[in-house]
Design an enzyme around this catalytic site. Structure first.
Site, PDB file in Angstrom:
ATOM      1  N   HIS A  10     -19.729 -30.037 -32.698  1.00  0.00           N
ATOM      2  CA  HIS A  10     -20.239 -31.187 -31.957  1.00  0.00           C
ATOM      3  C   HIS A  10     -21.673 -31.503 -32.389  1.00  0.00           C
ATOM      4  CE1 HIS A  10     -16.975 -29.778 -29.287  1.00  0.00           C
ATOM      5  NE2 HIS A  10     -16.851 -31.044 -28.987  1.00  0.00           N
ATOM      6  N   ASP A  48     -10.902 -35.226 -35.434  1.00  0.00           N
ATOM      7  CA  ASP A  48     -11.604 -34.888 -34.209  1.00  0.00           C
ATOM      8  C   ASP A  48     -12.586 -36.035 -33.942  1.00  0.00           C
ATOM      9  OD1 ASP A  48     -12.531 -33.470 -31.997  1.00  0.00           O
ATOM     10  OD2 ASP A  48     -12.539 -31.566 -33.064  1.00  0.00           O
TER      11      ASP A  48
END
Length: 483
Positions: free
Chosen positions: A192, A228
């Site tokens: 992330h 993702d």
């Protein structure tokens, strides 16, 4: 002078429809905004739901019906793993344990039943595609982003439970999406924010070597490849969100997930425009964009048939809590401390979690204990408090527990030095302390009474509270799971 930007509309609606069809955006609100409905009409083939879109089962069913009124074949996706990572139950915590708990039980039939139960809930909500299960092998215990989201550290165990989970979910009419190819379990970085290394030169999402040469050609995968979240720092830090999207599709991604953080109309418009401009410039082959759009269309047709083929079946009673009870383990020598003889003081030591886990999702043991033992008190202590002020453990933990049982709840204590030290100090001061580990277990507290739940779902918290209070001892109870 900078080159004049190319208008996507200048090159016709057909190319823009292709570009929209490979995007999977999120949006804000419990009703569909006008721009999402308009984009669906213009070719958008998928949307992703997040916890911000969900307030109740009836509401989310109305929302998905509103979306599908624009396109009955619309793919409605969600990132619902159960356990720690839940969207459909983010406000209350998951009523089903996550992968690590299921791997600890190691009963593939149970895993299949839990996934089927989740699938029935998602199907009723109108969800088509679930970004689960996590098929990562958690071979690095210091991994900051996988942990209890994995079935375990053994590849064979992960394989059989991944297959069982997929069978269970899809038996209920919802498509599964195994993640995170080629593997997120042996890294020490959170993608992330930064880049874990796979390909020597590129992130897997942007790597033709990983997606085309390995996944397509060597492994023979012919299904849908979904990125993702494309706004994650691992790819946008180098290329920006537009550049990452173009590179992902060029490398072999068929559907680009976006909108966890960037959920505005301008983001979708900008990404569609970037894809169109890339085709016009020759940076992205139109054939590759058309191939990706075709796979999205084929998947939508397949998933619609999957939903239509679901037989009516009665769900096993309370299967999530049954599974959570079976995953609980009790260790240590002071077993005579249980069940608790009086309402305890509960201290929950809190560390920051990764972005996959909703900040709003409750966890812990204090709440279910308070329901079962009125008079239970509790405190939450963060690492910053311990670092910034002396005497916090004395004032927040030991003093309120004087003359009463002390229960300390942790989550991945072995990964946090401050947490391990705090637990050790509390156990030294109160050898009768019961430690509840809701993350990865460790051997750091040999001799202390420990309850290990293998996850921090609401179901796991209830299972721990039942064990602390001498809870259900039925055929589904703890005599089968205490070791």
């Amino acid at each position: 002078m900078p080159a004049e930007p190319i208008s996507a509309n200048k090159y016709g609606s057909a190319l823009r429809r292709l570009a929209l069809s490979v995007l999977q955006p999120g949006f804000v609100g419990t009703e569909a905004p006008d721009w999402i409905l308009r984009d669906i009409g213009d070719g958008l083939a998928s949307v992703v739901l997040f916890s911000r879109n969900i307030s109740s089962p009836d509401q989310v069913a109305r929302l998905t019906a509103q979306l599908r009124a624009e396109n009955p074949a619309l793919i409605v996706a969600i990132d619902e793993e159960a356990g720690d990572v839940t969207r459909i139950e983010s406000a209350t915590g998951s009523t089903r344990p996550g992968n690590f708990a299921l791997g600890a039980v190691d009963d593939p039939e149970l895993t299949e039943a839990v996934a089927a139960d989740l699938g029935r809930q998602l199907l009723a909500a109108g969800v088509t595609l679930d970004f689960a299960p996590s098929a990562d092998v958690n071979s690095n215990p210091d991994n900051p982003v996988i942990g209890v989201r994995s079935f375990g550290a053994d590849a064979d165990l992960v394989s059989r439970h991944t297959a069982a989970w997929v069978r269970g979910l899809q038996s209920a009419g919802v498509a599964a999406c195994a993640k995170h190819f080629p593997g997120h379990g042996d890294v020490a970085a959170d993608s992330h924010h930064e880049l874990p290394t796979y390909d020597a030169d590129l992130p897997a999402t942007l790597s033709r070597a990983v997606l085309q040469e390995l996944l397509r050609e060597e492994l023979g995968f012919d299904g849908l490849i979904v990125s993702d979240a494309i706004e994650m720092g691992a790819v946008t830090g180098r290329h920006g969100i537009d550049g990452a999207t173009v590179r992902a599709v060029s490398a072999g991604v068929d559907a680009v997930c976006v909108g966890g953080e960037s959920a505005e109309e301008s983001t979708v418009d900008g990404l569609a425009t970037a894809l169109v401009e890339a085709v016009v410039r020759g940076d992205l082959a139109e054939e590759r964009l058309a191939e990706a759009a075709g796979r999205v269309r084929e998947f939508a047709e397949w998933s619609a048939a999957l939903r239509a083929a679901v037989p009516a079946r009665e769900a096993p009673r309370d299967i999530g809590h049954v599974a959570a009870r079976r995953a609980v383990r009790l260790t240590g020598t002071a077993r005579d401390t249980l069940p608790l003889a009086a309402p305890p003081h509960v201290v929950e030591l809190v560390a920051a979690t990764n972005m996959a886990i909703g900040k709003e999702t409750p966890w812990g043991v204090a709440a279910p204990l308070q329901e079962r033992l009125p008079g239970t008190t509790s405190a939450r202590v963060h690492g910053d408090e311990l670092r910034e002020r002396a005497g916090v453990l004395d004032s927040r933990a030991l003093a309120p527990a004087a003359g009463r049982p002390l229960v300390v709840v942790v989550r991945d204590a072995s990964r946090h030095v401050w947490m391990s030290r705090a637990v050790a100090a509390l156990v030294a001061a109160r050898p009768d302390t019961v430690v509840v580990e809701m993350g990865l277990p460790s051997d750091a507290l040999t001799g202390a009474t420990q309850i290990v739940t293998h996850g921090a779902s609401a179901a796991s918290g209830v299972a721990a509270a039942e064990l602390l209070t001498g809870g259900p001892r039925s055929a589904d109870g703890f005599h089968r799971c205490v070791s």
